[in-house]
Design a protein around this motif. Sequence first.
Motif, PDB file in Angstrom:
ATOM      1  N   ALA A 119       0.816  -1.214   0.000  1.00  0.00           N
ATOM      2  CA  ALA A 119       0.000   0.000   0.000  1.00  0.00           C
ATOM      3  C   ALA A 119       0.850   1.265   0.000  1.00  0.00           C
ATOM      4  O   ALA A 119       0.407   2.318  -0.470  1.00  0.00           O
ATOM      5  N   THR A 120       2.069   1.159   0.536  1.00  0.00           N
ATOM      6  CA  THR A 120       2.949   2.337   0.633  1.00  0.00           C
ATOM      7  C   THR A 120       4.083   2.311  -0.393  1.00  0.00           C
ATOM      8  O   THR A 120       4.996   3.137  -0.342  1.00  0.00           O
ATOM      9  N   GLY A 121       4.058   1.339  -1.311  1.00  0.00           N
ATOM     10  CA  GLY A 121       5.032   1.305  -2.393  1.00  0.00           C
ATOM     11  C   GLY A 121       6.447   0.965  -1.980  1.00  0.00           C
ATOM     12  O   GLY A 121       7.397   1.324  -2.679  1.00  0.00           O
ATOM     13  N   ARG A 122       6.603   0.237  -0.900  1.00  0.00           N
ATOM     14  CA  ARG A 122       7.958  -0.083  -0.392  1.00  0.00           C
ATOM     15  C   ARG A 122       8.425  -1.427  -0.961  1.00  0.00           C
ATOM     16  O   ARG A 122       8.375  -2.461  -0.309  1.00  0.00           O
ATOM     17  N   MET A 123       8.895  -1.377  -2.189  1.00  0.00           N
ATOM     18  CA  MET A 123       9.252  -2.593  -2.914  1.00  0.00           C
ATOM     19  C   MET A 123      10.394  -3.364  -2.269  1.00  0.00           C
ATOM     20  O   MET A 123      10.357  -4.594  -2.171  1.00  0.00           O
ATOM     21  N   GLU A 124      11.424  -2.659  -1.858  1.00  0.00           N
ATOM     22  CA  GLU A 124      12.605  -3.324  -1.301  1.00  0.00           C
ATOM     23  C   GLU A 124      12.248  -4.106  -0.041  1.00  0.00           C
ATOM     24  O   GLU A 124      12.642  -5.267   0.131  1.00  0.00           O
ATOM     25  N   GLU A 125      11.490  -3.449   0.850  1.00  0.00           N
ATOM     26  CA  GLU A 125      11.090  -4.135   2.081  1.00  0.00           C
ATOM     27  C   GLU A 125      10.136  -5.283   1.782  1.00  0.00           C
ATOM     28  O   GLU A 125      10.198  -6.342   2.434  1.00  0.00           O
ATOM     29  N   PHE A 126       9.268  -5.115   0.801  1.00  0.00           N
ATOM     30  CA  PHE A 126       8.344  -6.167   0.393  1.00  0.00           C
ATOM     31  C   PHE A 126       9.125  -7.419  -0.003  1.00  0.00           C
ATOM     32  O   PHE A 126       8.785  -8.536   0.409  1.00  0.00           O
ATOM     33  N   GLU A 127      10.177  -7.224  -0.790  1.00  0.00           N
ATOM     34  CA  GLU A 127      10.969  -8.370  -1.228  1.00  0.00           C
ATOM     35  C   GLU A 127      11.769  -8.964  -0.073  1.00  0.00           C
ATOM     36  O   GLU A 127      11.880 -10.194   0.052  1.00  0.00           O
ATOM     37  N   GLN A 128      12.307  -8.110   0.793  1.00  0.00           N
ATOM     38  CA  GLN A 128      13.082  -8.594   1.939  1.00  0.00           C
ATOM     39  C   GLN A 128      12.241  -9.468   2.870  1.00  0.00           C
ATOM     40  O   GLN A 128      12.743 -10.425   3.468  1.00  0.00           O
ATOM     41  N   TRP A 129      10.964  -9.154   2.979  1.00  0.00           N
ATOM     42  CA  TRP A 129      10.073  -9.898   3.869  1.00  0.00           C
ATOM     43  C   TRP A 129       9.390 -11.068   3.162  1.00  0.00           C
ATOM     44  O   TRP A 129       8.410 -11.634   3.659  1.00  0.00           O
ATOM     45  N   GLY A 130       9.923 -11.441   2.007  1.00  0.00           N
ATOM     46  CA  GLY A 130       9.465 -12.663   1.338  1.00  0.00           C
ATOM     47  C   GLY A 130       8.219 -12.520   0.501  1.00  0.00           C
ATOM     48  O   GLY A 130       7.545 -13.523   0.212  1.00  0.00           O
ATOM     49  N   GLY A 131       7.894 -11.309   0.058  1.00  0.00           N
ATOM     50  CA  GLY A 131       6.665 -11.091  -0.688  1.00  0.00           C
ATOM     51  C   GLY A 131       6.559 -11.905  -1.969  1.00  0.00           C
ATOM     52  O   GLY A 131       5.464 -12.284  -2.380  1.00  0.00           O
ATOM     53  N   LEU A 132       7.707 -12.201  -2.583  1.00  0.00           N
ATOM     54  CA  LEU A 132       7.674 -12.951  -3.834  1.00  0.00           C
ATOM     55  C   LEU A 132       7.352 -14.431  -3.617  1.00  0.00           C
ATOM     56  O   LEU A 132       7.108 -15.164  -4.571  1.00  0.00           O
ATOM     57  N   GLU A 133       7.343 -14.864  -2.344  1.00  0.00           N
ATOM     58  CA  GLU A 133       6.980 -16.250  -2.046  1.00  0.00           C
ATOM     59  C   GLU A 133       5.467 -16.453  -1.969  1.00  0.00           C
ATOM     60  O   GLU A 133       4.994 -17.583  -1.864  1.00  0.00           O
ATOM     61  N   CYS A 134       4.703 -15.372  -1.988  1.00  0.00           N
ATOM     62  CA  CYS A 134       3.245 -15.478  -1.911  1.00  0.00           C
ATOM     63  C   CYS A 134       2.723 -16.294  -3.091  1.00  0.00           C
ATOM     64  O   CYS A 134       3.104 -16.067  -4.233  1.00  0.00           O
ATOM     65  N   ILE A 135       1.826 -17.262  -2.818  1.00  0.00           N
ATOM     66  CA  ILE A 135       1.244 -18.079  -3.889  1.00  0.00           C
ATOM     67  C   ILE A 135      -0.138 -17.555  -4.290  1.00  0.00           C
ATOM     68  O   ILE A 135      -0.827 -18.177  -5.099  1.00  0.00           O
ATOM     69  N   GLU A 136      -0.550 -16.430  -3.711  1.00  0.00           N
ATOM     70  CA  GLU A 136      -1.792 -15.734  -4.083  1.00  0.00           C
ATOM     71  C   GLU A 136      -3.032 -16.597  -3.851  1.00  0.00           C
ATOM     72  O   GLU A 136      -3.993 -16.546  -4.620  1.00  0.00           O
ATOM     73  N   CYS A 137      -3.018 -17.385  -2.777  1.00  0.00           N
ATOM     74  CA  CYS A 137      -4.130 -18.310  -2.518  1.00  0.00           C
ATOM     75  C   CYS A 137      -5.344 -17.618  -1.919  1.00  0.00           C
ATOM     76  O   CYS A 137      -6.451 -18.155  -1.962  1.00  0.00           O
ATOM     77  N   GLY A 138      -5.157 -16.444  -1.297  1.00  0.00           N
ATOM     78  CA  GLY A 138      -6.282 -15.706  -0.732  1.00  0.00           C
ATOM     79  C   GLY A 138      -6.665 -16.097   0.678  1.00  0.00           C
ATOM     80  O   GLY A 138      -7.639 -15.574   1.227  1.00  0.00           O
ATOM     81  N   SER A 139      -5.908 -16.992   1.315  1.00  0.00           N
ATOM     82  CA  SER A 139      -6.249 -17.428   2.674  1.00  0.00           C
ATOM     83  C   SER A 139      -6.225 -16.269   3.661  1.00  0.00           C
ATOM     84  O   SER A 139      -7.052 -16.210   4.585  1.00  0.00           O
ATOM     85  N   CYS A 140      -5.293 -15.330   3.461  1.00  0.00           N
ATOM     86  CA  CYS A 140      -5.170 -14.196   4.384  1.00  0.00           C
ATOM     87  C   CYS A 140      -6.418 -13.311   4.351  1.00  0.00           C
ATOM     88  O   CYS A 140      -6.952 -12.929   5.400  1.00  0.00           O
ATOM     89  N   SER A 141      -6.894 -13.017   3.160  1.00  0.00           N
ATOM     90  CA  SER A 141      -8.111 -12.204   3.040  1.00  0.00           C
ATOM     91  C   SER A 141      -9.319 -12.940   3.614  1.00  0.00           C
ATOM     92  O   SER A 141     -10.197 -12.339   4.237  1.00  0.00           O
ATOM     93  N   TYR A 142      -9.342 -14.254   3.436  1.00  0.00           N
ATOM     94  CA  TYR A 142     -10.482 -15.050   3.893  1.00  0.00           C
ATOM     95  C   TYR A 142     -10.646 -14.991   5.413  1.00  0.00           C
ATOM     96  O   TYR A 142     -11.769 -14.912   5.914  1.00  0.00           O
ATOM     97  N   VAL A 143      -9.529 -15.001   6.145  1.00  0.00           N
ATOM     98  CA  VAL A 143      -9.618 -15.065   7.616  1.00  0.00           C
ATOM     99  C   VAL A 143      -9.596 -13.687   8.277  1.00  0.00           C
ATOM    100  O   VAL A 143      -9.807 -13.581   9.483  1.00  0.00           O
ATOM    101  N   CYS A 144      -9.358 -12.622   7.516  1.00  0.00           N
ATOM    102  CA  CYS A 144      -9.178 -11.294   8.119  1.00  0.00           C
ATOM    103  C   CYS A 144     -10.481 -10.782   8.740  1.00  0.00           C
ATOM    104  O   CYS A 144     -11.470 -10.553   8.027  1.00  0.00           O
ATOM    105  N   PRO A 145     -10.510 -10.567  10.074  1.00  0.00           N
ATOM    106  CA  PRO A 145     -11.731 -10.064  10.719  1.00  0.00           C
ATOM    107  C   PRO A 145     -12.015  -8.598  10.387  1.00  0.00           C
ATOM    108  O   PRO A 145     -13.131  -8.122  10.589  1.00  0.00           O
ATOM    109  N   SER A 146     -10.989  -7.895   9.881  1.00  0.00           N
ATOM    110  CA  SER A 146     -11.172  -6.489   9.518  1.00  0.00           C
ATOM    111  C   SER A 146     -11.585  -6.312   8.061  1.00  0.00           C
ATOM    112  O   SER A 146     -11.670  -5.185   7.568  1.00  0.00           O
ATOM    113  N   ARG A 147     -11.805  -7.442   7.394  1.00  0.00           N
ATOM    114  CA  ARG A 147     -12.283  -7.441   6.002  1.00  0.00           C
ATOM    115  C   ARG A 147     -11.318  -6.713   5.054  1.00  0.00           C
ATOM    116  O   ARG A 147     -11.719  -6.135   4.058  1.00  0.00           O
TER     117      ARG A 147
END
Length: 441
Positions: A391-419
Amino acid sequence: MGLKTFKGGVHPYEGKELAKDSPIEEVLPKGELVFPMSQHIGAPANPIVAVGDKVKKGQKIAEAGGFVSSPIYSSVSGTVTKIEPRRVAVGDMVQSIVIESDDEFTEVEYQAVDDVTKLSRDEIIKRVSEAGVVGLGGAGFPTHVKLSPKEPDKIEYIIANCAECEPYLTADYRRMKENANELVEGMKIILQLFKNAKGVFGIENNKPDCIEKLKELTKDEPRMEVCELMTKYPQGGERQLIYAVTGRAINSKMLPADAGCIVDNVETIISVYYAVKKGIPVMKRVSTVTGDAIVHPSNFLYSIGTPYWQLVEAANGFKVEPEKIISGGPMMGFSMFSLDIPTTKTSSSILCFGKDAVAEVGDPIACINCGRCVEACPENLIPSRLAKFGATGRMEEFEQWGGLECIECGSCSYVCPSRRHVAQAVKTMKKQVLAEKRKSK
């Protein structure tokens, strides 16, 4: 021994009872069929017919555009009326061959093989390639490439993805019920290519009848076994399936072959059987048409190129006007804007719902740092943090925290109580990072 599985994942409402007891019915297309040239990962196919040409069912109409590509065959007999860009399910305009069916289905002669065991490795792979077999579970990766690893002797597992973990989908279930012999024979053909491998049918335990049937068919096959998996989403994800079956982990920088594995979907393995044994190219596939807005949820064997509206019509249409139509499963599929869109090799289902359940839950609120997305993530990431970086455009930190390992399954959105739309934010940033990497090469 307990059921095999992976860490994380979610348990969404299955919805499979709507269509699972509906036997596969063939739907014959009518009128105009559209064949997009990009129905697979890799280079688009190149048309080899011209406007005005008469074609037969089973005739090649486009050849592969490279090694990582796949040819396309007409699923009807008729006349080529146009070669032009047409809209596909994801909204893109794709160069397409348009054929007006003559409703006669005049077919070419196929080159069957009496004894598949006498075929060489190269002959088998050539027949798979020439038949246009790709990953029919949705990925669309050309199967002949997958079956041609650099070191075939290091392949130890051929895993049949029989999980079908997406809610509502029952096409693979019906294939296992009705075409289990072809599935096992397809596995035998693939095992011919890999002398050190065994074939494993990885299947969730919500399909006990299919487990029993496959066990019976493989009881005298020393190189095959059935692996019962816990019913959990995304159990059918490639990485999760490999881990559950073998205990081996792979990441985004690895291929399944790096872990000694090759994974193919049920529909793909059956297509390998037809391609190698019968010489029949990919022209048809089974797809589920379901949802609470459909009069008669069904599983159809349809001709590729058929518009989606004809499949809905074959299911007796709508009970109510749907608010949401999805191509694929509800977790990883995408919303459809029209039914006047051609089906392709990777069209596994269409879901039609009377209400848009996602829109009804309300607007997202601030993250409460509950950690549910972390518990659900099958890749052991921190999705909420990755979404913030996105959301804040921080590409370097996104990659450092393993963002490219996401398989885009949607499980995180499914369980989020804050929608919160966590998966969408991560997916968008992942695309941006990969685009930047391609630019810098």
